[in-house]
Write a protein that holds these residues in place. Structure first.
Motif: not given
Length: 352
Positions: A181-189
């Motif tokens: 798998x590739x990764x898609x990271x979204x910075x939240x809070x």
């Protein structure tokens, strides 16, 4: 759990659960980090390519290999190329090994859809892309329109999800190439728990973004919190879209939403929350390096974290409201509206 429980979870994580130092080997991988010239993005870049520890003298030489994560190609996506180049040089200067991977600086202005689209097109020129860390964001108490929407919503939500959708095809292509798998990271809070969700649940169907763009009624003191809640709902919509369009039983792209914690970064230079918040940040705020560990962790986490909320390098529940029936229903409406906006920017962008 309710708001009190949400706050307790946040405080326990912030004060008692320090994110662990990353140790995953990224040899051969290509990674993009947006907002990489300072703060969390900059510190994450140092982890991914070279040694980055609080006090190198306290770690035995034999342990240094644990902190060389060996990314082959690291792309720093920055609005200002001069600052990006300064960051690139600083990252190289922080290393101890003699043959670091390649570092590039690419321009990306999240306040302009044309820049996001050009960046997405440029990604297609890469032989592979293993990880995108969508970290760039903004915080302001001043109402301003960018690309027809309130600026915080434009940058933190619309452009972030636009970039994510543009990147999905290359991430899937790389997954097939690498058989992983590739990764898609979204910075939240975690501050999404404080957002006034009535701003999302009260508007009539199809009117959420229009309501957020109404200057006379916009509460800009709450806007950063609210943008992170909208982003969370949009992220969940994107995760479901990825699942629907994936091959059965396949997680070609592992998507996650990361809370790096309350960190001492430049994010609060224009909207610091007042004296109380400044004191609190000084007392319990994390160093940017500590917060960046959560982004690196998410860049290597397993399929069990797909579509999840991560905090302190652990899967945790989102806010009570976000998990409520009302939150789920509002999510559907927000995602539908956002799809219309994205398709208006580039037709077909959400059709994976």
């Amino acid at each position: 759990m309710g708001l009190a429980g949400d706050i307790l979870q946040m405080n326990v994580g912030q004060m008692l659960q320090t994110p662990v130092l990353p140790s995953t080997d990224f040899t051969g991988k290509t990674i993009i980090i947006t907002g990489a010239n300072q703060g969390l993005g900059f510190e994450a870049a140092k982890h991914l390519l070279v040694i980055s520890i609080p006090d190198p003298l306290k770690v035995a030489d034999r342990d240094y290999h644990s902190y060389q994560l060996n990314a082959a190609n690291l792309i720093l996506a920055c609005r200002n190329l001069t600052k990006g180049e300064e960051a690139r040089k600083a990252i190289l200067a922080s290393g101890r090994h003699s043959s670091p991977g390649k570092i590039e600086v690419w321009q990306l202005d999240m306040s302009k859809y044309s820049s996001v689209l050009a960046f997405g097109d440029r990604i297609n020129s890469l032989p592979r892309l293993d990880v995108l860390i969508a970290n760039a964001g903004m915080n302001t108490t001043q109402f301003e329109r960018l690309e027809g929407h309130e600026s915080t919503i434009t940058v933190n939500v619309i452009s972030t999800i636009l970039l994510a959708t543009l990147t999905v095809p290359k991430l899937r292509e790389t997954s097939k190439l690498s058989h992983a798998p590739s990764r898609l990271v979204i910075t939240g809070s975690a501050v999404h728990i404080f957002a006034d969700h009535k701003c999302l649940s009260t508007p009539k169907q199809g009117q959420v973004f229009k309501t957020l763009d109404d200057e006379p009624t916009a509460d800009m003191t709450d806007r950063y919190y609210l943008s992170k809640l909208v982003l969370l709902l949009a992220y969940r919509g994107l995760a479901k879209e990825l699942d629907h369009s994936s091959e059965k039983g396949s997680k070609a792209v592992v998507l996650n939403f990361v809370n790096p914690g309350w960190c001492k970064t430049e994010l609060f230079r224009t909207a610091d929350g007042g004296l109380g918040a400044r004191i609190g940040l000084c007392l319990v705020g994390r160093a940017a390096e500590e917060g960046s560990r959560t982004l690196v962790h998410a860049a290597a986490v397993g399929e069990e974290a797909h579509g999840k909320y991560l905090s302190e390098c652990r899967v945790k529940p989102e806010s009570t409201w976000a998990r409520s029936q009302q939150g789920v229903e509002v999510e559907k409406g927000v995602w539908a509206e956002l799809v219309d906006i994205l398709e208006g920017i580039r037709p077909g962008v959400t059709k994976f």
